[in-house]
Design an enzyme around this catalytic site. Sequence first.
Site, short mmCIF file in Angstrom:
data_model
loop_
_atom_site.label_atom_id
_atom_site.label_comp_id
_atom_site.label_asym_id
_atom_site.label_seq_id
_atom_site.Cartn_x
_atom_site.Cartn_y
_atom_site.Cartn_z
CG ASP A 13 46.12 46.80 47.73
OD1 ASP A 13 45.76 47.04 48.90
OD2 ASP A 13 47.25 47.09 47.29
CG HIS A 46 46.01 41.54 54.87
ND1 HIS A 46 47.10 41.60 55.72
CD2 HIS A 46 46.51 41.37 53.62
CE1 HIS A 46 48.21 41.46 55.00
NE2 HIS A 46 47.88 41.33 53.73
CB SER A 88 39.36 35.67 41.85
OG SER A 88 38.04 35.85 41.52
#
Length: 277
Positions: free
Chosen positions: A88, A144, A242
């Site tokens: 995300d 992921h 980050s």
Amino acid sequence: MNVFTTLQQFVPQQKISKVAGRLAASRHPWVKRTFIRSFAKAYDVSLDEYERQSLNAYESFNDFFTRELQDNARIIDASINGIVSPADGMISQLGQIHDHKLLQAKGRDYDIGQLLADSADGDYFADGSFATVYLAPSNYHRVHMPFDGILTKTRYVPGTLFSVNNTTAANVPDLFARNERLVCLFDTAYGKAAVVMVGAMIVAGIETVATGKISRTDDIQEADHDMSFKKGDELGRFYLGSTAIVVLPKAAKTDWQDTMQHGSIVQMGQLLGSAKT
């Protein structure tokens, strides 16, 4: 370079991050409660999509920061050759690598060999493609897999710990190739590919499924692996940070979605583009 980024050159980046890491790992009730509640309020964190929906359910700030999503909270694009977002966040940059150079910000680029800390790998990806995803503090902070692949090598690269945001990207030369990072190399249907997890100021650490939590050292550390991943599988997580950079070879002939550009908000599993086998 502006005042904000100039000052970061003179502060003890490693010591600050080390102290932050200790506090973030603390299970002391007052410490964890204060940090979790203050952070959730400051960044307007909603737990609606997460497995544990009470701030009191987390054992430490690190546990809260790396909180797990509910099952099916994210849809992994199922197209066969689709490359999906590893996290995300926000698209910082994406596009083609031209003669070893990746775009960092408008008017500023950096070298793929320096990013990967290996000149041979740099040559391999010299004219490939890349996507850089910045994870904001309020985002889900697990990384992921953007494609199917077999993890063959990890390479820990020590470095600086500049904060990562639009300001530092525009002002700090070679930001991603200077900051501490973990390079993950994979065998894929398109050839060799990489996911680079880049640390930043106050990032307390990087952990992967294959390596566990990475120990900071003064030297580059490599390890060989043979671990299969499917697209969407968890690869690792950031403790306070980050950026994740996906790197694909020229042979993948990656075609990024027209809707994906600097500033685009993305979710893990969302289609970024397509490759060709």
